[in-house]
Motif scaffolding. Structure first.
Motif, PDB file in Angstrom:
ATOM      1  N   ILE A  29       0.844  -1.207   0.000  1.00 23.73           N
ATOM      2  CA  ILE A  29       0.000   0.000   0.000  1.00 23.73           C
ATOM      3  C   ILE A  29       0.875   1.252   0.000  1.00 23.73           C
ATOM      4  CG2 ILE A  29      -1.661   1.341   1.357  1.00 23.73           C
ATOM      5  CD1 ILE A  29      -2.837  -1.311   2.337  1.00 23.73           C
ATOM      6  N   GLY A  30       1.912   1.244   0.850  1.00 23.36           N
ATOM      7  CA  GLY A  30       2.777   2.414   0.943  1.00 23.36           C
ATOM      8  C   GLY A  30       3.609   2.665  -0.293  1.00 23.36           C
ATOM      9  N   SER A  31       3.997   1.605  -0.982  1.00 22.66           N
ATOM     10  CA  SER A  31       4.833   1.767  -2.176  1.00 22.66           C
ATOM     11  C   SER A  31       4.091   2.472  -3.306  1.00 22.66           C
ATOM     12  CB  SER A  31       5.338   0.400  -2.655  1.00 22.66           C
ATOM     13  OG  SER A  31       4.262  -0.415  -3.067  1.00 22.66           O
ATOM     14  N   LYS A  32       2.756   2.460  -3.245  1.00 30.55           N
ATOM     15  CA  LYS A  32       1.947   3.111  -4.283  1.00 30.55           C
ATOM     16  C   LYS A  32       1.539   4.529  -3.887  1.00 30.55           C
ATOM     17  CE  LYS A  32       0.029  -1.411  -5.495  1.00 30.55           C
ATOM     18  NZ  LYS A  32      -1.182  -2.263  -5.487  1.00 30.55           N
ATOM     19  N   ALA A  33       1.851   4.918  -2.640  1.00 34.71           N
ATOM     20  CA  ALA A  33       1.460   6.244  -2.149  1.00 34.71           C
ATOM     21  C   ALA A  33       2.600   7.243  -2.338  1.00 34.71           C
ATOM     22  CB  ALA A  33       1.066   6.170  -0.676  1.00 34.71           C
ATOM     23  N   ASP A  34       2.232   8.509  -2.558  1.00 33.43           N
ATOM     24  CA  ASP A  34       3.235   9.557  -2.761  1.00 33.43           C
ATOM     25  C   ASP A  34       3.521  10.356  -1.493  1.00 33.43           C
ATOM     26  OD1 ASP A  34       3.519   8.954  -5.489  1.00 33.43           O
ATOM     27  OD2 ASP A  34       1.773  10.186  -5.994  1.00 33.43           O
ATOM     28  N   ASN A  35       2.635  10.254  -0.503  1.00 35.33           N
ATOM     29  CA  ASN A  35       2.804  11.025   0.722  1.00 35.33           C
ATOM     30  C   ASN A  35       2.069  10.312   1.853  1.00 35.33           C
ATOM     31  OD1 ASN A  35      -0.054  11.991   0.661  1.00 35.33           O
ATOM     32  ND2 ASN A  35       0.677  13.025  -1.199  1.00 35.33           N
ATOM     33  N   PRO A  36       2.291  10.741   3.112  1.00 37.27           N
ATOM     34  CA  PRO A  36       1.654  10.049   4.234  1.00 37.27           C
ATOM     35  C   PRO A  36       0.133  10.113   4.215  1.00 37.27           C
ATOM     36  CG  PRO A  36       2.839  12.012   4.982  1.00 37.27           C
ATOM     37  CD  PRO A  36       3.256  11.760   3.574  1.00 37.27           C
ATOM     38  N   HIS A  37      -0.433  11.205   3.661  1.00 33.53           N
ATOM     39  CA  HIS A  37      -1.891  11.299   3.580  1.00 33.53           C
ATOM     40  C   HIS A  37      -2.451  10.215   2.670  1.00 33.53           C
ATOM     41  CE1 HIS A  37      -5.705  12.772   1.786  1.00 33.53           C
ATOM     42  NE2 HIS A  37      -5.966  13.093   3.049  1.00 33.53           N
ATOM     43  N   ASP A  38      -1.849  10.051   1.485  1.00 32.53           N
ATOM     44  CA  ASP A  38      -2.299   9.005   0.561  1.00 32.53           C
ATOM     45  C   ASP A  38      -2.136   7.619   1.184  1.00 32.53           C
ATOM     46  OD1 ASP A  38      -2.843  10.978  -1.240  1.00 32.53           O
ATOM     47  OD2 ASP A  38      -1.059  10.632  -2.494  1.00 32.53           O
ATOM     48  N   PHE A  39      -1.052   7.437   1.945  1.00 31.67           N
ATOM     49  CA  PHE A  39      -0.824   6.160   2.613  1.00 31.67           C
ATOM     50  C   PHE A  39      -1.910   5.898   3.652  1.00 31.67           C
ATOM     51  CE2 PHE A  39       1.489   3.996   6.231  1.00 31.67           C
ATOM     52  CZ  PHE A  39       1.385   2.716   5.686  1.00 31.67           C
ATOM     53  N   ALA A  40      -2.242   6.916   4.446  1.00 30.17           N
ATOM     54  CA  ALA A  40      -3.285   6.768   5.462  1.00 30.17           C
ATOM     55  C   ALA A  40      -4.634   6.447   4.832  1.00 30.17           C
ATOM     56  CB  ALA A  40      -3.379   8.041   6.303  1.00 30.17           C
ATOM     57  N   VAL A  41      -4.937   7.108   3.714  1.00 29.75           N
ATOM     58  CA  VAL A  41      -6.188   6.840   3.008  1.00 29.75           C
ATOM     59  C   VAL A  41      -6.198   5.403   2.482  1.00 29.75           C
ATOM     60  CG1 VAL A  41      -7.560   7.435   0.971  1.00 29.75           C
ATOM     61  CG2 VAL A  41      -6.608   9.249   2.401  1.00 29.75           C
ATOM     62  N   GLY A  42      -5.048   4.973   1.935  1.00 22.71           N
ATOM     63  CA  GLY A  42      -4.957   3.610   1.421  1.00 22.71           C
ATOM     64  C   GLY A  42      -5.174   2.571   2.510  1.00 22.71           C
ATOM     65  N   VAL A  43      -4.629   2.841   3.698  1.00 25.54           N
ATOM     66  CA  VAL A  43      -4.829   1.926   4.825  1.00 25.54           C
ATOM     67  C   VAL A  43      -6.293   1.899   5.232  1.00 25.54           C
ATOM     68  CG1 VAL A  43      -4.317   1.559   7.272  1.00 25.54           C
ATOM     69  CG2 VAL A  43      -2.469   2.120   5.685  1.00 25.54           C
ATOM     70  N   ASP A  44      -6.926   3.081   5.330  1.00 23.44           N
ATOM     71  CA  ASP A  44      -8.323   3.164   5.752  1.00 23.44           C
ATOM     72  C   ASP A  44      -9.264   2.491   4.761  1.00 23.44           C
ATOM     73  OD1 ASP A  44      -7.655   4.522   8.038  1.00 23.44           O
ATOM     74  OD2 ASP A  44      -8.022   6.520   7.202  1.00 23.44           O
TER      75      ASP A  44
END
Length: 342
Positions: free
Chosen positions: A289-304
């Motif tokens: 999930i994190g490898s596809k995110a560009d920033n911590p916000h996108d990562f948090a959204v991906g986790v949620d």
């Protein structure tokens, strides 16, 4: 030389392959009508070309033994951990519920060789089955018991580490590899590791509770082990192919990436520090999930928006995980630095 056997199955033994469907070209039908003694041939509309048949995927075969001693078995045709356990159980005619966990290339209870989400194509699998149950009273004299808990992906949580000098380190009988079966009579069979860790954490300080565990059956043979001609290593990232097992979806053959392995190890250490659990597959899912995110916000959204929302990660923990992912993506640490730090 160990006897090799395997139990026949009605299902295909090809990993992740349901069998390629064979398509045969159908001849075009011709209708014949009679008109004034003359035959008129009418051809039906041409059919769409049949899709090409897919070549069968390679059959992956693994050797296994029961860790306490058994002949060598042959298993194949599994795509996740539950199916793997069922294959081993079928091979030895034992209930699948008897299998606690598996190790790779050693019959010993070595948590560094624990079977997780990846198996080297040359790895030898040892199944640890249930041994004797144990029941002890534990007084929680500190806030933390000092346990790291993982699970086998099939309903059994067990102890992966016991911190030296901790409450549990002083409790007799309890050992690494023990399956945590009950707390105060409440069955924990079927619970994930984080659920068991949460129950232990919620026990008030100063409380005495009853812990029931089941230890793996002890080895009866000192010379048990993989055949000398079959090399295997639990070390990933050596360039050798591995079989990646997933809780959902097909298994895939991959070449390990050192950066990914270091990142998942670091995420796993964060899971252990914050939640008292150890789960390589979970760490790999977080990395993906994190490898596809560009920033911590996108990562948090991906986790949620994923199945990970059930864990209820805090914002601080999300940022710590993103830090590990960001470091790995930018190449700011390597395996050596990671080992020195932790």
């Amino acid at each position: 030389m160990p006897r090799i056997f395997g139990k026949k199955s009605k299902n295909s033994e090809n990993i992740t392959t349901d069998g390629a469907q064979n398509y045969s070209d159908q001849s075009r039908q011709t209708a014949t009508e009679t008109n004034g003694g003359a035959n008129v041939n009418k051809q039906s509309a041409p059919e769409q070309p049949s899709p090409p048949s897919q070549p069968p995927r390679p059959k992956l075969v693994f050797h296994c033994q029961q860790a306490h001693g058994s002949p060598t078995g042959i298993i194949s045709g599994f795509t996740n951990v539950k199916e793997l356990y069922q294959k081993i159980a079928d091979c030895y005619d034992i209930p699948v519920e008897e299998i606690l966990f598996c190790t790779l290339n050693t019959h010993k209870i070595d948590m560094t060789r624990l079977l997780g989400g990846q198996i080297g194509l040359e790895d030898f699998i040892f199944a640890h089955v249930k041994g004797h149950p144990k029941e002890v009273d534990v007084t929680k004299s500190e806030d933390a018991l000092g346990l790291t808990i993982t699970d086998n992906g099939a309903g059994y949580a067990f102890i992966k580490r016991i911190k030296e000098g901790s409450v549990m380190h002083e409790v007799p009988l309890i050992a690494v590899g023990d399956h945590i079966e009950k707390i105060d009579g409440e069955s924990l069979v079927g619970c994930r590791h984080f659920e068991v860790a949460k129950k232990l954490k919620e026990i008030p300080k100063g409380t005495t509770f009853t812990l029931r565990t089941v230890e793996p059956m002890k080895s009866g043979f000192s010379n048990i082990g993989p055949p000398t001609g079959k090399k295997g290593s639990s070390s990933l990232g050596s360039g050798k192919q591995t079989l990646r097992l997933r809780s959902s979806g097909p298994a895939t053959v991959e070449i390990p990436d050192d950066v990914v392995n270091v990142a998942t190890d670091k995420i796993n250490n964060l899971l252990e520090s914050f939640m008292g659990i150890n789960d390589t597959e979970l760490a790999q899912t977080i990395w993906e999930i994190g490898s596809k995110a560009d920033n911590p916000h996108d990562f948090a959204v991906g986790v949620d928006e994923s199945d990970l929302q059930m864990f209820g990660f805090t914002d601080d923990f999300i940022f710590d995980m993103w830090g590990a992912i960001s470091d790995a993506k930018s190449g700011r640490f390597n395996q050596v630095a990671f080992e020195e730090r932790f």
